[in-house]
Design a protein around this motif. Structure first.
Motif, PDB file in Angstrom:
ATOM      1  N   CYS A  46      10.338 -14.396  -5.973  1.00 40.25           N
ATOM      2  CA  CYS A  46       9.881 -15.189  -7.109  1.00 40.25           C
ATOM      3  C   CYS A  46       8.355 -15.284  -7.089  1.00 40.25           C
ATOM      4  CB  CYS A  46      10.545 -16.566  -7.061  1.00 40.25           C
ATOM      5  SG  CYS A  46      10.331 -17.546  -8.566  1.00 40.25           S
ATOM      6  N   GLN A  47       7.805 -16.428  -6.753  1.00 37.30           N
ATOM      7  CA  GLN A  47       6.357 -16.606  -6.741  1.00 37.30           C
ATOM      8  C   GLN A  47       5.755 -16.008  -5.477  1.00 37.30           C
ATOM      9  OE1 GLN A  47       4.909 -18.065  -9.400  1.00 37.30           O
ATOM     10  NE2 GLN A  47       2.871 -17.614  -8.626  1.00 37.30           N
ATOM     11  N   MET A  48       4.700 -15.203  -5.643  1.00 35.58           N
ATOM     12  CA  MET A  48       4.035 -14.619  -4.488  1.00 35.58           C
ATOM     13  C   MET A  48       3.340 -15.716  -3.684  1.00 35.58           C
ATOM     14  SD  MET A  48       0.854 -13.459  -3.229  1.00 35.58           S
ATOM     15  CE  MET A  48      -0.200 -13.285  -4.664  1.00 35.58           C
ATOM     16  N   GLN A  49       3.604 -15.752  -2.382  1.00 39.63           N
ATOM     17  CA  GLN A  49       3.052 -16.786  -1.515  1.00 39.63           C
ATOM     18  C   GLN A  49       1.978 -16.260  -0.563  1.00 39.63           C
ATOM     19  OE1 GLN A  49       4.041 -20.196  -1.702  1.00 39.63           O
ATOM     20  NE2 GLN A  49       4.857 -19.322  -3.594  1.00 39.63           N
ATOM     21  N   ARG A  50       2.112 -15.017  -0.124  1.00 36.13           N
ATOM     22  CA  ARG A  50       1.123 -14.427   0.778  1.00 36.13           C
ATOM     23  C   ARG A  50       0.745 -13.051   0.254  1.00 36.13           C
ATOM     24  NH1 ARG A  50       3.167 -12.996   6.542  1.00 36.13           N
ATOM     25  NH2 ARG A  50       3.506 -15.249   6.651  1.00 36.13           N
ATOM     26  N   ARG A  51      -0.513 -12.897  -0.120  1.00 33.70           N
ATOM     27  CA  ARG A  51      -0.966 -11.631  -0.682  1.00 33.70           C
ATOM     28  C   ARG A  51      -1.177 -10.606   0.422  1.00 33.70           C
ATOM     29  NH1 ARG A  51      -6.882 -10.775  -2.644  1.00 33.70           N
ATOM     30  NH2 ARG A  51      -6.319  -8.794  -1.695  1.00 33.70           N
ATOM     31  N   VAL A  52      -1.321  -9.353   0.022  1.00 31.90           N
ATOM     32  CA  VAL A  52      -1.548  -8.286   0.980  1.00 31.90           C
ATOM     33  C   VAL A  52      -2.964  -8.394   1.536  1.00 31.90           C
ATOM     34  CG1 VAL A  52      -2.361  -6.629  -0.763  1.00 31.90           C
ATOM     35  CG2 VAL A  52      -1.301  -5.796   1.352  1.00 31.90           C
ATOM     36  N   GLN A  53      -3.101  -8.151   2.815  1.00 31.15           N
ATOM     37  CA  GLN A  53      -4.408  -8.239   3.460  1.00 31.15           C
ATOM     38  C   GLN A  53      -5.057  -6.856   3.496  1.00 31.15           C
ATOM     39  OE1 GLN A  53      -5.798 -11.305   4.329  1.00 31.15           O
ATOM     40  NE2 GLN A  53      -3.993 -11.906   3.148  1.00 31.15           N
ATOM     41  N   LEU A  54      -5.471  -6.407   2.317  1.00 36.46           N
ATOM     42  CA  LEU A  54      -6.194  -5.154   2.159  1.00 36.46           C
ATOM     43  C   LEU A  54      -7.364  -5.409   1.212  1.00 36.46           C
ATOM     44  CD1 LEU A  54      -3.259  -2.593   1.671  1.00 36.46           C
ATOM     45  CD2 LEU A  54      -4.756  -2.766   3.663  1.00 36.46           C
ATOM     46  N   PRO A  55      -8.461  -4.682   1.372  1.00 36.27           N
ATOM     47  CA  PRO A  55      -9.601  -4.884   0.471  1.00 36.27           C
ATOM     48  C   PRO A  55      -9.299  -4.371  -0.928  1.00 36.27           C
ATOM     49  CG  PRO A  55     -10.003  -3.016   1.915  1.00 36.27           C
ATOM     50  CD  PRO A  55      -8.741  -3.667   2.408  1.00 36.27           C
ATOM     51  N   GLY A  56      -9.924  -4.981  -1.917  1.00 37.12           N
ATOM     52  CA  GLY A  56      -9.748  -4.530  -3.288  1.00 37.12           C
ATOM     53  C   GLY A  56      -8.495  -5.082  -3.929  1.00 37.12           C
ATOM     54  N   PHE A  57      -8.281  -4.712  -5.183  1.00 37.32           N
ATOM     55  CA  PHE A  57      -7.167  -5.239  -5.962  1.00 37.32           C
ATOM     56  C   PHE A  57      -6.061  -4.221  -6.195  1.00 37.32           C
ATOM     57  CE2 PHE A  57     -10.377  -8.387  -7.757  1.00 37.32           C
ATOM     58  CZ  PHE A  57      -9.946  -9.395  -6.906  1.00 37.32           C
ATOM     59  N   CYS A  58      -6.140  -3.068  -5.534  1.00 38.03           N
ATOM     60  CA  CYS A  58      -5.028  -2.120  -5.540  1.00 38.03           C
ATOM     61  C   CYS A  58      -5.177  -1.218  -4.330  1.00 38.03           C
ATOM     62  CB  CYS A  58      -4.977  -1.303  -6.836  1.00 38.03           C
ATOM     63  SG  CYS A  58      -6.240  -0.017  -6.986  1.00 38.03           S
ATOM     64  N   LEU A  59      -4.158  -0.439  -4.053  1.00 33.09           N
ATOM     65  CA  LEU A  59      -4.175   0.519  -2.951  1.00 33.09           C
ATOM     66  C   LEU A  59      -4.225   1.916  -3.535  1.00 33.09           C
ATOM     67  CD1 LEU A  59      -3.818   1.328   0.051  1.00 33.09           C
ATOM     68  CD2 LEU A  59      -1.344   1.228  -0.341  1.00 33.09           C
ATOM     69  N   GLU A  60      -5.195   2.696  -3.112  1.00 32.60           N
ATOM     70  CA  GLU A  60      -5.366   4.064  -3.602  1.00 32.60           C
ATOM     71  C   GLU A  60      -5.174   5.033  -2.450  1.00 32.60           C
ATOM     72  OE1 GLU A  60      -9.202   4.758  -5.213  1.00 32.60           O
ATOM     73  OE2 GLU A  60      -8.871   6.887  -5.591  1.00 32.60           O
ATOM     74  N   VAL A  61      -4.289   6.008  -2.627  1.00 33.51           N
ATOM     75  CA  VAL A  61      -3.977   6.979  -1.584  1.00 33.51           C
ATOM     76  C   VAL A  61      -4.324   8.371  -2.081  1.00 33.51           C
ATOM     77  CG1 VAL A  61      -2.159   7.993  -0.174  1.00 33.51           C
ATOM     78  CG2 VAL A  61      -2.132   5.542  -0.660  1.00 33.51           C
ATOM     79  N   LEU A  62      -5.186   9.056  -1.345  1.00 29.63           N
ATOM     80  CA  LEU A  62      -5.544  10.445  -1.632  1.00 29.63           C
ATOM     81  C   LEU A  62      -5.190  11.273  -0.404  1.00 29.63           C
ATOM     82  CD1 LEU A  62      -9.016   9.957  -3.347  1.00 29.63           C
ATOM     83  CD2 LEU A  62      -6.957  10.863  -4.417  1.00 29.63           C
ATOM     84  N   PRO A  63      -4.000  11.848  -0.354  1.00 28.95           N
ATOM     85  CA  PRO A  63      -3.558  12.534   0.858  1.00 28.95           C
ATOM     86  C   PRO A  63      -4.215  13.879   1.102  1.00 28.95           C
ATOM     87  CG  PRO A  63      -1.917  12.748  -0.846  1.00 28.95           C
ATOM     88  CD  PRO A  63      -2.970  11.827  -1.386  1.00 28.95           C
TER      89      PRO A  63
END
Length: 456
Positions: free
Chosen positions: A327-344
């Motif tokens: 339901c409601q997000m209680q603990r956000r992800v501990q990564l910098p920025g507002f999204c995760l970008e993957v360039l393999p």
């Protein structure tokens, strides 16, 4: 597929996984970015949106019920309002049909009192659908659930269940994949952990959501007087979370600029404490948690309305229960920025992006922040400047993958353990052994033939 190392116009195949708030926003921002900077003909895009539910929703699910005269009665089972501190975001929502909310409970952390809060008279899902229409996707598929992703040469190979007929499997290749589901949903997609790397996967594992039950009740019109007594003259909501019992939030849907002439509609959210104890009680009783939870919520509502449980049940013309496991997000992800970008691939492709409120904050504004960062990452990857909305908002970009944790090129061995964010059923509150329905054993008001449906 994209033409790399060529001076020819570049065509990019983009898949957005999730048609909820973040997914719809990301898709519309991508379309805006390509439209505004497409005059030079340097790049084109095919945009695909896959959503495993029956319509755009996520945790903003709306259900509607049609009475015997064809009038619709609308209930939001998830988020009740759009909340934002940004005047531009608020105006965009108004253009899509939202109206300024009044009588809200502004004591919850995701609704700062100084922000702008808006209702969707036609339902939260209706505004999400309009947002998807703005995106003008080449392909919008509902009932399609992504089950796996892996690197295949210079692109992402994505597999899903649910073809155009709702059955079978779909396998396609994309230059860019944007995951816009909850952290708990996407991390269990086969191959996703290998694609994002162990460190990022561990960070996503630590995201936490609370857990609640939501009940929508279609009530006989004679209960409107009692509702007015409980809610008062101006209130549309009551925040009861601090009482710590059964009811966490009551939302009178009639006061959200909705015409419910022949019925009155109430939505009740449970407290997290009740949802947890209800799971254990249902397990002990060997009954479905929604059935047990429905009984508990109806009992608490009867006490609040100062009427007997039997009297309230006889006034219930229909009901819908949603078990929000996330339901409601209680603990956000501990990564910098507002999204995760993957360039393999070191040369710059293909691109995988994850976005959602868990990168920012648990409200609409958090979805905007993350979706904007995701769209910026995609547009930058195609060699373009960031989308206009991203530039004006001034949001930071994305967290790029740690080079030490490159994605695997094969499927993970773990089986697909994805679970639905919500589990929706129609609840008949009384058991067969009792020989009664949720309206009690006495005479009932005429029951309309139409049933609750997800608004789609």
């Amino acid at each position: 597929m994209a033409v790399r190392g060529s001076s020819q116009p570049r065509h990019v195949d983009v898949l957005v996984v999730g048609g909820g708030c973040s997914g719809g926003l990301a898709a519309s921002l991508l379309r805006e970015g390509f439209d505004r900077r497409g005059a030079d003909g340097s790049s084109t895009m095919s945009l695909h949106v896959w959503e495993w539910a029956r319509g755009p929703a996520g945790r903003m699910s709306t259900f509607w019920w049609e009475d015997e005269e064809g009038r619709r009665h609308v209930a939001d089972l998830g988020a009740q309002v759009f909340s934002t501190p940004d005047a531009g975001e608020a105006e965009q929502l108004r253009q899509l049909g939202a109206v300024d909310a009044t009588g809200l409970a502004l004591t919850t952390p995701e609704r700062p009192p100084h922000w702008t809060h808006l209702w969707a008279p036609g339902g939260m899902t209706e505004l999400l659908r309009r947002r998807l229409e703005v995106a003008r996707a080449d392909d919008v598929a509902f009932g399609r659930r992504v089950t796996g992703i892996w690197l295949d040469g210079g692109c992402w190979h994505v597999e899903a269940r649910g073809d155009s007929g709702g059955n079978g499997r779909v396998r396609k290749h994309f230059d860019v994949v944007v995951f816009a589901g909850t952290a708990s949903d996407i991390i269990n997609i086969e191959g996703f952990r290998g694609a994002v790397g162990s460190d990022n996967a561990a960070a996503l594992d630590r995201v936490r959501y609370d857990h609640r039950l939501a009940v929508a009740l279609m009530l006989a019109p004679q209960l409107e007087e009692k509702m007015q007594t409980v809610f008062g003259i101006d209130n549309a909501e009551l925040d009861l979370e601090k009482e710590g019992a059964v009811l966490g939030l009551l939302s009178w849907q009639d006061r959200k600029h909705r015409q419910h002439a022949s019925r009155t509609v109430l939505v009740a959210h449970s407290t997290c404490r009740f949802a947890a104890s209800n799971l254990q009680r249902a397990k002990d009783l060997r009954r479905h948690p929604k059935e047990v939870g429905f009984e508990g919520i109806v009992g608490a509502l009867a006490e609040r309305l100062e009427m007997s449980v039997g009297e309230l049940r006889r006034s219930i013309l229909d009901s819908k229960v949603v078990h929000w496991r996330q339901c409601q997000m209680q603990r956000r992800v501990q990564l910098p920025g507002f999204c995760l970008e993957v360039l393999p691939v070191a040369s710059g492709g293909p691109l995988l992006v994850a976005c959602g409120d868990y990168f920012a904050e648990g409200n609409y504004h958090g979805c905007v922040k993350s979706a904007t960062a995701a769209a910026s990452a995609v547009l930058s990857w195609t060699g373009r400047t960031v989308a206009p909305a991203a530039a004006s908002a001034g949001y930071p970009g994305s967290a790029k993958i740690d080079p030490s944790s490159r994605p695997a090129r094969r499927w993970n061995s773990a089986a697909d353990t994805s679970t639905r964010t919500e589990d929706l059923v129609k609840v008949e509150a009384a058991t067969a052994s009792q020989g009664t329905t949720s309206r009690g054993s006495e005479a009932q008001a005429p029951r309309p033939k139409a049933r609750w449906q997800r608004k789609s």
